[in-house]
Design an enzyme around this catalytic site. Structure first.
Site, PDB file in Angstrom:
ATOM      1  N   THR A 235       0.828  -1.224   0.000  1.00  0.00           N
ATOM      2  CA  THR A 235       0.000   0.000   0.000  1.00  0.00           C
ATOM      3  C   THR A 235       0.856   1.264   0.000  1.00  0.00           C
ATOM      4  O   THR A 235       0.367   2.334  -0.330  1.00  0.00           O
ATOM      5  CB  THR A 235      -0.981   0.048   1.188  1.00  0.00           C
ATOM      6  OG1 THR A 235      -0.262   0.210   2.409  1.00  0.00           O
ATOM      7  CG2 THR A 235      -1.834  -1.205   1.252  1.00  0.00           C
ATOM      8  N   MET A 281      -3.410   5.304  -0.871  1.00  0.00           N
ATOM      9  CA  MET A 281      -4.783   4.807  -0.855  1.00  0.00           C
ATOM     10  C   MET A 281      -4.797   3.364  -0.338  1.00  0.00           C
ATOM     11  O   MET A 281      -5.255   2.436  -1.013  1.00  0.00           O
ATOM     12  CB  MET A 281      -5.391   4.914  -2.255  1.00  0.00           C
ATOM     13  CG  MET A 281      -5.515   6.352  -2.757  1.00  0.00           C
ATOM     14  SD  MET A 281      -6.697   7.343  -1.792  1.00  0.00           S
ATOM     15  CE  MET A 281      -5.609   8.285  -0.719  1.00  0.00           C
ATOM     16  N   HIS A 282      -4.310   3.228   0.904  1.00  0.00           N
ATOM     17  CA  HIS A 282      -4.140   1.902   1.509  1.00  0.00           C
ATOM     18  C   HIS A 282      -5.401   1.036   1.372  1.00  0.00           C
ATOM     19  O   HIS A 282      -5.356  -0.095   0.893  1.00  0.00           O
ATOM     20  CB  HIS A 282      -3.839   2.043   3.005  1.00  0.00           C
ATOM     21  CG  HIS A 282      -2.672   2.898   3.337  1.00  0.00           C
ATOM     22  ND1 HIS A 282      -1.377   2.449   3.292  1.00  0.00           N
ATOM     23  CD2 HIS A 282      -2.599   4.192   3.751  1.00  0.00           C
ATOM     24  CE1 HIS A 282      -0.546   3.406   3.673  1.00  0.00           C
ATOM     25  NE2 HIS A 282      -1.273   4.480   3.955  1.00  0.00           N
ATOM     26  N   ASP A 283      -6.514   1.580   1.859  1.00  0.00           N
ATOM     27  CA  ASP A 283      -7.718   0.751   1.981  1.00  0.00           C
ATOM     28  C   ASP A 283      -8.324   0.390   0.637  1.00  0.00           C
ATOM     29  O   ASP A 283      -8.839  -0.717   0.443  1.00  0.00           O
ATOM     30  CB  ASP A 283      -8.761   1.477   2.832  1.00  0.00           C
ATOM     31  CG  ASP A 283      -8.319   1.600   4.277  1.00  0.00           C
ATOM     32  OD1 ASP A 283      -7.371   0.892   4.677  1.00  0.00           O
ATOM     33  OD2 ASP A 283      -8.927   2.408   5.009  1.00  0.00           O
TER      34      ASP A 283
END
Ligand SMILES: [Ca+2]
Length: 390
Positions: A235, A281-283
């Protein structure tokens, strides 16, 4: 799991998404080569529950999920994390309203981690959790059922079908598992944004979601649920750019406009604080990797969580007998890996009654860890879905 699964397995996400093995009544997996039509990838639909702490990147992940025909979102379950539940809950409801998806039940989850005081990430997500982007108060109400209970109800209603997509601390899932241990064998799998095998972001050791509630994370990793871990290893390579936001701004639909507003605020916030790259934008990567198996490469690990360290609680440790310099010639991996790598913990202290540091006699993987990401493919999907062009 059979010991043969100890063999190094780098696989597409399709295997991760189907890590529970063949389950009768499973949705079709056809199209997992990544072929896409305008209306989706041709996969699914997959029943999912999204557990979340919105959160800038949660907000975009939720919008992505709600714009994705592959997903049948059975519930959204906010939890305390990036900001307190008093903000994550209305933020989740805001996203549901923006996406026109008030048909999805939103169930309030835990206000605090299992055994710790809540540490938030307002330094990264702003006081309101959305990077300072302001949206009206939601008029939609959460359902009366608490998160852990609605998770239990949905999983029991569709045994073997539900994938938990967790993009916040794992308190709600651990609470559900503590109350109903049979859930572990009834879910299809769990795809988590969380953890890291390459250092943390809130401490040098720990990624934020696992740091906030390491005890909950440990319960989840040890539950037997087939886990796909989408951590900082991948991520970190999902930085949002001005160009992405301009594309979103140009599309005249409420989801794209909201995503642009959140993204613009997040980028500006990062810039004001002197960061050279935009917010990750990890999630959204966890959601996108589930939607399109070609975005991530996965590798088998036994993952455990440090819960007692003075400086390291929330660190995820990934054991593999065949990663890095431990790789062996084909044909030698299976036997050596399965028998020659105990799961070793810290040396016993003089005060301890334990005489051995060995926690498990041999390596048995419990997690598929995302080790590589196709960032361009990820952003094509994310921005395409949010803007309405894909
Ligand atoms: Ca999150």
């Amino acid at each position: 799991m059979a010991s043969s699964t100890a063999v190094l397995a780098i696989s597409a996400f399709a295997r991760g998404a189907n890590a529970g093995g063949a389950v009768p009544g499973q949705p079709s997996e056809q199209g997992e080569s990544g072929a896409k039509s305008d209306r989706g990838t041709g996969r699914g639909p997959f029943r999912v529950i999204i557990d979340t702490d919105p959160g800038v990147d949660d907000a975009l992940a939720l919008l992505l999920a709600m714009r994705s025909p592959e997903l049948k979102i059975e519930a959204i379950t906010p939890v305390a994390g990036n900001v307190p539940l008093d903000l994550t809950l209305p933020n989740a409801l805001r996203m549901v309203e923006i996406a026109g998806r008030t048909d999805i039940p939103v169930a309030a989850g835990a206000r605090a981690p299992l055994m710790r005081r809540l540490v938030t990430a307002t330094y990264a997500h702003g006081e309101n959790g959305l990077g300072g982007a302001v949206f009206p108060e939601p008029t939609t109400k959460p359902v009366a059922t608490p998160a852990a209970e609605i998770i239990r109800q949905i999983v029991r209603k569709y045994p073997g079908e539900v994938t938990l997509i967790t993009i916040g601390p794992l308190t709600n899932i651990a609470t559900a598992l503590n109350s109903y241990p049979e859930l572990a064998s009834m879910v299809r799998g769990l795809v988590m944004m969380g953890g890291s095998l390459s250092g943390g972001n809130i401490t040098p050791a720990a990624e934020f979601n696992v740091y906030v509630d390491p005890e909950a994370a440990r319960i989840v990793f040890q539950s037997g649920i087939p886990i796909t871990m989408v951590g900082l290893d991948v991520t970190r390579r999902t930085s949002l750019t001005d160009e992405h936001v301009r594309t979103l701004e140009a599309a005249q639909n409420p989801v794209s406009q909201a995503a642009a507003k959140i993204g613009r605020n997040a980028i500006n916030r990062n810039r004001e604080r002197g960061y050279l790259v935009g917010p990750n934008m990890h999630d959204s990567l966890a959601v996108a990797g589930f939607l399109d198996p070609a975005i991530l490469k996965l590798q088998d690990y036994y993952v455990d969580v440090e819960t007692t360290g003075e400086l390291t609680a929330g660190e995820t440790l990934g054991y593999s007998p065949v990663a890095g310099d431990l790789r062996r010639r084909p044909g030698m991996e299976k036997d050596v890996a399965a028998t020659n790598m105990p799961i070793r913990g810290s040396a016993p202290t003089l005060a301890s009654t334990k005489t051995s540091p060995v926690l498990r006699d041999k390596f048995v993987p419990n997690t598929k860890v995302a080790v590589e990401v196709d960032s361009a493919r990820f952003f094509d999907l994310l921005i395409g879905r949010l803007s309405g062009s894909k």
